[in-house]
Design an enzyme around this catalytic site. Structure first.
Site, PDB file in Angstrom:
ATOM      1  N   CYS A  65       0.877  -1.182   0.000  1.00 25.84           N
ATOM      2  CA  CYS A  65       0.000   0.000   0.000  1.00 25.84           C
ATOM      3  C   CYS A  65       0.907   1.222   0.000  1.00 25.84           C
ATOM      4  O   CYS A  65       2.119   1.094  -0.090  1.00 25.84           O
ATOM      5  CB  CYS A  65      -0.997  -0.007   1.163  1.00 25.84           C
ATOM      6  N   HIS A  98      16.107 -12.260  11.830  1.00 21.51           N
ATOM      7  CA  HIS A  98      15.926 -12.038  13.262  1.00 21.51           C
ATOM      8  C   HIS A  98      14.491 -12.203  13.747  1.00 21.51           C
ATOM      9  O   HIS A  98      14.283 -12.533  14.918  1.00 21.51           O
ATOM     10  CB  HIS A  98      16.413 -10.649  13.645  1.00 21.51           C
TER      11      HIS A  98
END
Length: 144
Positions: A65, A98
């Site tokens: 978006c 991570h």
């Protein structure tokens, strides 16, 4: 591999380019995004993507978006979703390494299409490191 993709009106051109790129690599794409540039409500396109990833009918999700904030906020309402908003491939690598992100959120108004395609490649090519990161990822869902 199957990827679910969703976008609002700001991300239509990005979606078309990303879908073409993914399909050229033999990746199946579930397209839940709008194909037009008329204003639409982004949550309508986020929920099907998040549900596919949650239910494991897709390996990953991609949401696009204008700022990517709205799609990331919506997707992250699902406990099983770890959606990361990225604007460089380096950040993409970190959300995979991570955070074990399973949904990539791309801000169309702050990236170029070639950059977005590089980010998609980094997202799909980067593995979760596990180890000390797994303990942190396990603490992400709210258990209220």
């Amino acid at each position: 591999m199957t990827i679910s993709i969703g976008n609002d009106h700001a991300g239509t051109d990005y979606k078309f380019a990303i879908v073409k790129h993914l399909e050229s690599k033999g990746i199946t794409v579930n397209n839940y995004g709008t194909d037009a540039n008329d204003s639409v409500d982004y949550p309508d396109f986020v929920h099907p993507v998040a549900k596919d990833v949650k239910e494991k009918t897709s390996d990953f999700g991609i949401l696009i978006c204008g700022s990517a904030n709205g799609v990331a906020m919506t997707a992250n309402k699902y406990q099983e979703i770890r959606a990361g908003l990225c604007w460089t491939k380096e950040i993409v690598s970190l959300i995979r390494q991570h955070n074990n992100a399973n949904v990539l959120c791309i801000p169309a108004r702050f990236t170029a299409i070639p950059q977005a395609i590089q980010m998609v490649d980094a997202f799909l090519e980067t593995e979760f490191e596990g180890g000390r990161h797994q303990n942190r990822v396990d603490k992400i869902p709210a258990h209220c």
